[in-house]
Scaffold this motif. Structure first.
Motif, PDB file in Angstrom:
ATOM      1  N   GLU A   1      67.846  -5.683   6.104  1.00  0.00           N
ATOM      2  CA  GLU A   1      67.603  -5.381   7.911  1.00  0.00           C
ATOM      3  C   GLU A   1      66.410  -5.498   8.369  1.00  0.00           C
ATOM      4  O   GLU A   1      65.440  -4.509   8.436  1.00  0.00           O
ATOM      5  N   TYR A   2      67.638  -5.304   9.577  1.00  0.00           N
ATOM      6  CA  TYR A   2      66.583  -6.155  10.686  1.00  0.00           C
ATOM      7  C   TYR A   2      67.313  -4.740  12.126  1.00  0.00           C
ATOM      8  O   TYR A   2      67.723  -4.647  12.655  1.00  0.00           O
ATOM      9  N   TYR A   3      65.650  -4.120  13.064  1.00  0.00           N
ATOM     10  CA  TYR A   3      66.368  -3.008  13.561  1.00  0.00           C
ATOM     11  C   TYR A   3      65.652  -3.781  15.259  1.00  0.00           C
ATOM     12  O   TYR A   3      64.248  -3.818  14.861  1.00  0.00           O
ATOM     13  N   PHE A   4      66.152  -3.672  15.935  1.00  0.00           N
ATOM     14  CA  PHE A   4      65.916  -4.399  17.217  1.00  0.00           C
ATOM     15  C   PHE A   4      65.394  -3.266  18.422  1.00  0.00           C
ATOM     16  O   PHE A   4      65.511  -2.722  19.207  1.00  0.00           O
TER      17      PHE A   4
ATOM     18  N   GLY B   1      62.046  -2.952   9.644  1.00  0.00           N
ATOM     19  CA  GLY B   1      62.730  -3.234   8.762  1.00  0.00           C
ATOM     20  C   GLY B   1      62.925  -2.544   7.021  1.00  0.00           C
ATOM     21  O   GLY B   1      62.001  -1.742   7.611  1.00  0.00           O
ATOM     22  N   SER B   2      63.839  -3.506   6.954  1.00  0.00           N
ATOM     23  CA  SER B   2      64.061  -2.493   5.575  1.00  0.00           C
ATOM     24  C   SER B   2      64.708  -2.655   4.279  1.00  0.00           C
ATOM     25  O   SER B   2      64.997  -3.685   4.938  1.00  0.00           O
ATOM     26  N   ILE B   3      64.324  -3.056   3.017  1.00  0.00           N
ATOM     27  CA  ILE B   3      64.682  -3.170   1.671  1.00  0.00           C
ATOM     28  C   ILE B   3      65.615  -2.294   0.537  1.00  0.00           C
ATOM     29  O   ILE B   3      65.124  -1.010   0.728  1.00  0.00           O
ATOM     30  N   GLY B   4      67.001  -2.745   0.756  1.00  0.00           N
ATOM     31  CA  GLY B   4      67.158  -2.021  -0.112  1.00  0.00           C
ATOM     32  C   GLY B   4      67.825  -2.329  -1.881  1.00  0.00           C
ATOM     33  O   GLY B   4      68.500  -4.001  -1.722  1.00  0.00           O
ATOM     34  N   PHE B   5      68.039  -1.651  -2.888  1.00  0.00           N
ATOM     35  CA  PHE B   5      68.334  -1.868  -3.915  1.00  0.00           C
ATOM     36  C   PHE B   5      69.831  -1.354  -3.943  1.00  0.00           C
ATOM     37  O   PHE B   5      69.425   0.050  -4.114  1.00  0.00           O
ATOM     38  N   ILE B   6      70.820  -1.860  -4.507  1.00  0.00           N
ATOM     39  CA  ILE B   6      71.977  -1.156  -4.702  1.00  0.00           C
ATOM     40  C   ILE B   6      72.305  -1.561  -6.102  1.00  0.00           C
ATOM     41  O   ILE B   6      72.225  -2.950  -6.849  1.00  0.00           O
TER      42      ILE B   6
ATOM     43  N   THR C   1      68.045   3.353  -3.184  1.00  0.00           N
ATOM     44  CA  THR C   1      66.781   3.064  -2.662  1.00  0.00           C
ATOM     45  C   THR C   1      66.887   2.614  -1.453  1.00  0.00           C
ATOM     46  O   THR C   1      66.943   1.228  -1.485  1.00  0.00           O
ATOM     47  N   TYR C   2      66.229   2.627  -0.345  1.00  0.00           N
ATOM     48  CA  TYR C   2      66.078   1.758   1.038  1.00  0.00           C
ATOM     49  C   TYR C   2      64.228   2.574   0.975  1.00  0.00           C
ATOM     50  O   TYR C   2      64.073   3.519   1.384  1.00  0.00           O
ATOM     51  N   TYR C   3      63.021   1.576   1.556  1.00  0.00           N
ATOM     52  CA  TYR C   3      62.680   1.625   1.990  1.00  0.00           C
ATOM     53  C   TYR C   3      62.009   0.930   2.857  1.00  0.00           C
ATOM     54  O   TYR C   3      62.765  -0.183   3.266  1.00  0.00           O
ATOM     55  N   GLN C   4      61.528   1.187   4.260  1.00  0.00           N
ATOM     56  CA  GLN C   4      61.067   0.994   5.170  1.00  0.00           C
ATOM     57  C   GLN C   4      59.399   0.730   5.459  1.00  0.00           C
ATOM     58  O   GLN C   4      59.263   2.070   5.723  1.00  0.00           O
ATOM     59  N   PRO C   5      58.668  -0.376   5.243  1.00  0.00           N
ATOM     60  CA  PRO C   5      57.502  -0.349   5.418  1.00  0.00           C
ATOM     61  C   PRO C   5      57.085  -0.411   6.959  1.00  0.00           C
ATOM     62  O   PRO C   5      57.733  -0.656   7.776  1.00  0.00           O
TER      63      PRO C   5
END
Length: 232
Positions: free
Chosen positions: A215-218, A195-200, A184-188
């Motif tokens: 993850e951090y996006y530029f 950025g996003s956080i994922g649980f695997i 599951t991935y969530y991007q606030p």
């Protein structure tokens, strides 16, 4: 050249590429940096990812990916570092994309008496987007990977909204063993969708794993759904 030094050199090169491409393209390149940590059969597994996606035109794009994994067991006998450096090329539209890639994987044991293993890898990537659903398939030629990105897999994803996705995959691991993976991935939106956080979680006879990846996006103000349709 060690895995660490290659990682540093890679990040510098990508920064230069990003700067040059940003001046030349109206659709800007996407650069992502990820950190992950989890337990693989109760052993620490850390991964570091660098990824740059470069649009060529409305139907073609290319991707450069460096994925590094570090299995830490407390003993140099079975601890190791693994890196994968690959270049992927895609044909894409609003309904999906097809891609092929080539690269090299390196397995470096922590025990200095053991030899480093290197192997050329090839892969095929296919994705179909149908409203809130996505169908993904990925095939990689090597059987020596712990990567959370490039394991051979087929599965279905569902977007609860534009910034929340859950996916379920059937994966192939080493020695032809197979297992299941749930993520599951969530991007606030609060932080400009940068950025996003994922649980695997995944299972397998020798590959039970539970972990988290950040993850951090530029770039910014791009929804998770749009980002993954364009770049993933």
């Amino acid at each position: 050249m060690t895995i660490l030094s290659r990682t540093v050199a890679f990040s510098v090169v990508l920064s230069v590429v990003m700067s040059a491409e940003a001046q030349a393209e109206t659709e800007l390149p996407n650069f992502a940096f990820g950190l992950g940590y989890g337990l693989l059969n109760q052993k620490s597994l850390m991964n570091i990812d660098f990824k740059v996606n470069i649009p060529i035109n409305d139907y073609l794009s290319t991707q450069v990916l460096l994925n590094s994994n570090y299995l830490i067991t407390g003993s140099s006998k079975d601890s190791f570092a693994q890196s994968e450096l690959s270049s992927n090329w895609f044909i894409r539209n609003d309904y999906g994309r097809l891609g092929v890639g080539i690269g090299v994987t390196e397995l470096e044991p922590m025990d200095t008496e053991l030899e480093t293993e290197k192997e050329v890898i090839g892969q095929f990537i296919g994705e179909v987007f149908l409203g809130s659903f996505s169908l993904t398939t990925n095939y990689i030629t090597t059987d020596k990977t712990l990567s959370n990105v490039t394991s051979s897999r087929i599965g279905l994803g569902y977007y609860f909204d534009d910034d929340l996705r859950t996916s379920f995959y059937r994966e192939k691991y080493n020695d032809q063993e197979t297992g299941w993976r749930l993520e599951t991935y969530y991007q606030p939106q609060k932080y400009h969708q940068m950025g996003s956080i994922g649980f695997i979680a995944r299972n397998g006879q020798d590959y039970d794993y539970a972990g988290v990846v950040v993850e951090y996006y530029f770039d910014y103000a791009v929804s998770l759904k749009q980002r993954e349709k364009q770049f993933h």
